[in-house]
Design an enzyme around this catalytic site. Structure first.
Site, PDB file in Angstrom:
ATOM      1  N   TYR A 166      -6.633   6.384   4.792  1.00 58.37           N
ATOM      2  CA  TYR A 166      -6.771   5.433   3.704  1.00 58.37           C
ATOM      3  C   TYR A 166      -5.931   4.386   3.671  1.00 58.37           C
ATOM      4  O   TYR A 166      -6.274   3.021   3.682  1.00 58.37           O
ATOM      5  CB  TYR A 166      -6.452   6.215   2.092  1.00 58.37           C
ATOM      6  CG  TYR A 166      -6.249   5.154   1.114  1.00 58.37           C
ATOM      7  CD1 TYR A 166      -7.167   4.695   0.336  1.00 58.37           C
ATOM      8  CD2 TYR A 166      -4.974   4.406   0.772  1.00 58.37           C
ATOM      9  CE1 TYR A 166      -7.207   3.716  -0.563  1.00 58.37           C
ATOM     10  CE2 TYR A 166      -4.715   3.524  -0.075  1.00 58.37           C
ATOM     11  CZ  TYR A 166      -5.858   2.893  -0.999  1.00 58.37           C
ATOM     12  OH  TYR A 166      -5.858   2.110  -1.490  1.00 58.37           O
ATOM     13  N   ASP A 223      -9.310   6.838  -2.118  1.00 59.40           N
ATOM     14  CA  ASP A 223      -8.109   7.368  -2.756  1.00 59.40           C
ATOM     15  C   ASP A 223      -8.684   8.087  -4.133  1.00 59.40           C
ATOM     16  O   ASP A 223      -9.771   8.009  -4.261  1.00 59.40           O
ATOM     17  CB  ASP A 223      -6.996   6.421  -2.824  1.00 59.40           C
ATOM     18  CG  ASP A 223      -7.301   5.270  -3.950  1.00 59.40           C
ATOM     19  OD1 ASP A 223      -8.593   5.183  -4.351  1.00 59.40           O
ATOM     20  OD2 ASP A 223      -6.380   4.502  -4.239  1.00 59.40           O
ATOM     21  N   GLU A 226       0.938  -1.027   0.119  1.00 62.80           N
ATOM     22  CA  GLU A 226      -0.077  -0.095  -0.072  1.00 62.80           C
ATOM     23  C   GLU A 226       0.654   1.320  -0.003  1.00 62.80           C
ATOM     24  O   GLU A 226       0.513   2.146  -0.753  1.00 62.80           O
ATOM     25  CB  GLU A 226      -1.016   0.142   1.123  1.00 62.80           C
ATOM     26  CG  GLU A 226      -1.938  -0.923   1.126  1.00 62.80           C
ATOM     27  CD  GLU A 226      -3.201  -0.688  -0.257  1.00 62.80           C
ATOM     28  OE1 GLU A 226      -3.193   0.639  -0.468  1.00 62.80           O
ATOM     29  OE2 GLU A 226      -3.698  -1.460  -0.813  1.00 62.80           O
TER      30      GLU A 226
END
Ligand code: SF4
Length: 393
Positions: free
Chosen positions: A131, A149, A48
């Site tokens: 996020y 996002d 991520e």
């Protein structure tokens, strides 16, 4: 065409259909990405962080190499700073890797090396925003934590026909709420979804799959330009498609104009060694290596003048080497590199002398790594030099 009211009440039948359609589509169409073969929160977290501002196909080899070299939180926490920068070299936005290591150290010191499962504890780690915390908790632990996002904003503003700028405070809050309602909805349908065709290989990871389906739809189908609406699994539920407003959404307002910046770099060679320097802490690309250079956007001096100004000595035999063009956020950077004959430069202030072999393990910025390649590709005297990818005459 008759207008439809955006469906923001997710308890309506359309919400059931929306979540079910997304889960079904994801089960059949999800790309086989290496970080999707694990639920190790450390591996998911690294993916991520790398995927922020970076495309999937670029990230794959970086992620594989990182996990090979630093397979555990402990190994990331204790790695030498040169090593983490080298493993990140080429990905850019290096604050990410420094925060990643700081967070790994917190996980080791505060959580005994076990990645926390609690959303607030994940969110408290350096470099992890709402996020990323939502993505880790949903993907690794299947928790109903929302994500929002750029991809998800595009998908949601289109599906729900939201015309307001998503950067606006209220609209942004509304989008987070929608994302949350969807993933909570996914967590609640588990028991009956398992009986339907939405069942996937990972059994009941519906929070994980719902969030990933939004990311995946934004990456593969609901793209910024030329979205594939006719192939879209939710086209019958999509307000923007139904009202022919797809191209107008999301409404991001006017983009800031790109800013051009011009740099001159010097490749000074002395007895097989080159003058290079490490960028200090606290600035962009901190800790990375580069050739001595300066921003000449405003004055645009000649290379000789710039050299004189930087090193306080007369340059000898200044030769153009290559021009590297590079874009980062809204900046369009041009770096012109020149070779200069060996000088009496006091290296302590200007940098340090390194052989090519000594420079190889160091992490250079992308632009300066291209200059380094141009140096290596210099032809033998009397032969014309071939152009390298990413550089120009
Ligand atoms: Fe996006 Fe088109 Fe699908 Fe709507 S129908 S979600 S605009 S791809």
């Amino acid at each position: 065409m008759a207008s439809r009211t955006p469906n923001s009440e997710l308890r309506t039948p359309n919400s059931n259909r929306l979540v079910a359609a997304l889960l079904r589509w994801f089960a059949a169409n999800a790309r086989d990405l290496p970080w999707r073969r694990t639920r190790d929160p450390y591996a998911v977290w690294v993916s991520e962080i790398m995927l922020q501002q970076t495309q999937v196909k670029t990230v794959i080899p970086f992620w594989e190499r990182w996990l090979r070299e630093l397979p555990t939180v402990e190994s990331a926490a204790s790695a030498h700073t040169d090593k983490i920068h080298k493993l990140w070299e080429g990905l850019g936005y290096y604050t990410r890797v420094r925060n990643l290591q700081k967070a790994a150290q917190v996980v080791v010191e505060k959580h005994g090396g076990k990645f926390p499962e609690n959303f607030d504890e994940v969110l408290a780690l350096p470099g992890i925003g709402r996020y990323t915390a939502g993505a880790i908790c949903s993907i690794a632990f299947n928790q109903p934590t929302p994500i929002l996002d750029g991809n998800v904003i595009r998908v949601l503003t289109r599906i729900f026909g939201i015309a307001e700028n998503p950067k606006g405070k209220e609209t942004n809050a509304k989008l987070w709420k929608l994302a949350e309602e969807l993933v909570v909805h996914a967590s609640r349908i588990t028991h009956y979804a398992a009986k339907s065709r939405t069942r996937t290989k990972d059994e009941n990871d519906f929070c994980s799959h719902l969030n990933q389906s939004l990311m995946e739809l934004g990456a593969l189908v609901c793209t910024p330009r030329n979205p594939q609406c006719l192939l879209c699994p939710v086209k019958k539920l999509c307000v923007a498609f139904g009202e022919n407003r797809v191209e107008a959404l999301p409404n991001l307002g006017k983009r800031a104009a790109a800013t051009a910046r011009h740099f001159i770099a010097f490749v000074v060679e002395q007895e097989g060694k080159f003058l290079v320097r490490q960028r200090p802490a606290g600035i962009v690309n901190a800790h990375l290596w580069e050739f001595p250079n300066a921003d000449c956007t405003a004055a645009r001096p000649r290379a000789e003048e710039m050299f004189r100004d930087m090193f306080k000595i007369e340059p000898v035999d200044v030769q153009w080497l290559c021009t590297v063009k590079h874009s980062i956020t809204r900046y369009r950077l041009t770096l012109e590199a020149f070779t200069v004959a060996a000088q009496k430069i006091r290296a302590k202030t200007a940098g340090v002398w390194k052989t090519p072999a000594q420079m190889e393990p160091l992490a250079f910025t992308s632009a300066h790594r291209k200059v380094l390649r141009a140096v290596a590709a210099r032809p033998a005297p009397g032969k014309q030099r071939a152009l390298l990818p990413g550089t120009s005459r």
